[in-house]
Write a protein that holds these residues in place. Sequence first.
Motif, mmCIF file in Angstrom:
data_model
loop_
_atom_site.group_PDB
_atom_site.id
_atom_site.type_symbol
_atom_site.label_atom_id
_atom_site.label_comp_id
_atom_site.label_asym_id
_atom_site.label_seq_id
_atom_site.Cartn_x
_atom_site.Cartn_y
_atom_site.Cartn_z
ATOM 1 N N PRO A 164 0.793 -1.237 0.000
ATOM 2 C CA PRO A 164 0.000 0.000 0.000
ATOM 3 C C PRO A 164 0.824 1.285 0.000
ATOM 4 C CG PRO A 164 -1.000 -1.604 1.449
ATOM 5 C CD PRO A 164 0.302 -2.205 1.001
ATOM 6 N N LEU A 165 1.889 1.352 0.781
ATOM 7 C CA LEU A 165 2.695 2.573 0.831
ATOM 8 C C LEU A 165 3.387 2.842 -0.497
ATOM 9 C CD1 LEU A 165 4.306 2.432 4.407
ATOM 10 C CD2 LEU A 165 2.541 4.000 3.582
ATOM 11 N N ILE A 166 3.856 1.779 -1.156
ATOM 12 C CA ILE A 166 4.503 1.948 -2.454
ATOM 13 C C ILE A 166 3.468 2.316 -3.508
ATOM 14 C CG2 ILE A 166 5.889 0.838 -4.231
ATOM 15 C CD1 ILE A 166 7.396 1.398 -1.666
ATOM 16 N N ARG A 167 2.280 1.701 -3.431
ATOM 17 C CA ARG A 167 1.207 2.082 -4.362
ATOM 18 C C ARG A 167 0.915 3.565 -4.255
ATOM 19 N NH1 ARG A 167 -1.943 -2.500 -2.792
ATOM 20 N NH2 ARG A 167 -3.371 -1.108 -1.703
ATOM 21 N N ALA A 168 0.812 4.058 -3.028
ATOM 22 C CA ALA A 168 0.517 5.478 -2.823
ATOM 23 C C ALA A 168 1.604 6.354 -3.439
ATOM 24 C CB ALA A 168 0.376 5.775 -1.332
ATOM 25 N N GLU A 169 2.853 5.901 -3.344
ATOM 26 C CA GLU A 169 3.959 6.655 -3.933
ATOM 27 C C GLU A 169 3.861 6.689 -5.453
ATOM 28 O OE1 GLU A 169 8.851 6.855 -3.540
ATOM 29 O OE2 GLU A 169 7.679 5.499 -2.265
ATOM 30 N N ILE A 170 3.487 5.553 -6.046
ATOM 31 C CA ILE A 170 3.329 5.506 -7.506
ATOM 32 C C ILE A 170 2.185 6.414 -7.944
ATOM 33 C CG2 ILE A 170 2.758 4.039 -9.483
ATOM 34 C CD1 ILE A 170 5.558 3.560 -8.378
ATOM 35 N N TRP A 171 1.064 6.377 -7.223
ATOM 36 C CA TRP A 171 -0.064 7.244 -7.582
ATOM 37 C C TRP A 171 0.323 8.715 -7.471
ATOM 38 C CZ3 TRP A 171 -3.207 5.019 -10.502
ATOM 39 C CH2 TRP A 171 -3.689 3.733 -10.273
ATOM 40 N N ALA A 172 1.103 9.055 -6.443
ATOM 41 C CA ALA A 172 1.556 10.446 -6.284
ATOM 42 C C ALA A 172 2.441 10.862 -7.458
ATOM 43 C CB ALA A 172 2.301 10.600 -4.959
ATOM 44 N N CYS A 173 3.301 9.961 -7.909
ATOM 45 C CA CYS A 173 4.154 10.254 -9.064
ATOM 46 C C CYS A 173 3.326 10.462 -10.325
ATOM 47 C CB CYS A 173 5.159 9.130 -9.262
ATOM 48 S SG CYS A 173 6.432 9.046 -7.984
ATOM 49 N N LEU A 174 2.313 9.622 -10.524
ATOM 50 C CA LEU A 174 1.460 9.773 -11.703
ATOM 51 C C LEU A 174 0.679 11.078 -11.646
ATOM 52 C CD1 LEU A 174 0.145 6.114 -12.169
ATOM 53 C CD2 LEU A 174 2.011 7.270 -13.372
ATOM 54 N N LYS A 175 0.275 11.482 -10.451
ATOM 55 C CA LYS A 175 -0.418 12.761 -10.303
ATOM 56 C C LYS A 175 0.503 13.919 -10.690
ATOM 57 C CE LYS A 175 -3.000 15.555 -6.965
ATOM 58 N NZ LYS A 175 -3.493 15.627 -5.550
ATOM 59 N N ARG A 176 1.764 13.823 -10.298
ATOM 60 C CA ARG A 176 2.728 14.862 -10.678
ATOM 61 C C ARG A 176 2.914 14.897 -12.188
ATOM 62 N NH1 ARG A 176 7.951 13.527 -7.328
ATOM 63 N NH2 ARG A 176 8.798 15.187 -8.664
ATOM 64 N N LEU A 177 2.987 13.730 -12.809
ATOM 65 C CA LEU A 177 3.136 13.686 -14.258
ATOM 66 C C LEU A 177 1.932 14.313 -14.956
ATOM 67 C CD1 LEU A 177 4.613 10.102 -14.743
ATOM 68 C CD2 LEU A 177 5.810 12.275 -15.044
ATOM 69 N N ARG A 178 0.758 14.017 -14.440
ATOM 70 C CA ARG A 178 -0.440 14.622 -15.025
ATOM 71 C C ARG A 178 -0.379 16.135 -14.902
ATOM 72 N NH1 ARG A 178 -6.780 14.461 -13.017
ATOM 73 N NH2 ARG A 178 -7.467 15.933 -14.587
#
Length: 231
Positions: A164-178
């Motif tokens: 879960p913590l790594i998933r949250a990090e990936i989602w945060a990165c994708l949000k930054r890319l967007r």
Amino acid sequence: MLTIENLQAGYGETPVLFDIGFAIGTGEVVTLLGRNGMGKTTTIRALMGLVRPTGGTLVFDGRALTGLPSYRIAQLGLGLVPEGRQVFPTLTVRENLVATAAARFGERWTLDRVYAFFPRLAERRGHLGSQLSGGEQQMLAIGRALMTNPKLLILDEATEGLAPLIRAEIWACLKRLRGEGQAILLVDKHLDAMTKLADRHVVLEKGHVVWSGSSAALAADPTVRQRWLQV
């Protein structure tokens, strides 16, 4: 940017896709949704030239993709983060990142910028791909795709098998890319995270598009989840 119309494809004599159609505009984030085996990965593989379409059209930035080899499709600006990550196990983090690096559309993504985006990769730059955790491998797979400086970033099962913590990090990165205007085509199983990130969603059922719409429309229509997304 990307237009897919009446896409048909399969494996051998087994058809999988029958009439897939959707579009992605510049800077948009679009998801492919559906239960397992409904054609999401096959759609991506057809788009990237890994499966040869048997019908329909694929057009990216005004260029027809059908019949082009995968490396030419990548050179046109499509960057793939494949299911299962598929990093090079015997190459270091740095070697994985520079192996396919290109600056065709302006050098937005460099080695230093990927390291800044994923500090964990900077810390492990000398480690082999096989020595990384699953989360680190996924960061590396994303970084490797970004190093091609893609116009469209494609992620197949973006957070599969991650804590879960790594998933949250990936989602945060994708949000930054967007936020930077990166166009993204995304497949994942975590619907709540995708509805917060994406502009639009395309639902597949047995190789057909059965619904498409915005996150607001998806939230307002619970029958979509009940009929086509719940296991």
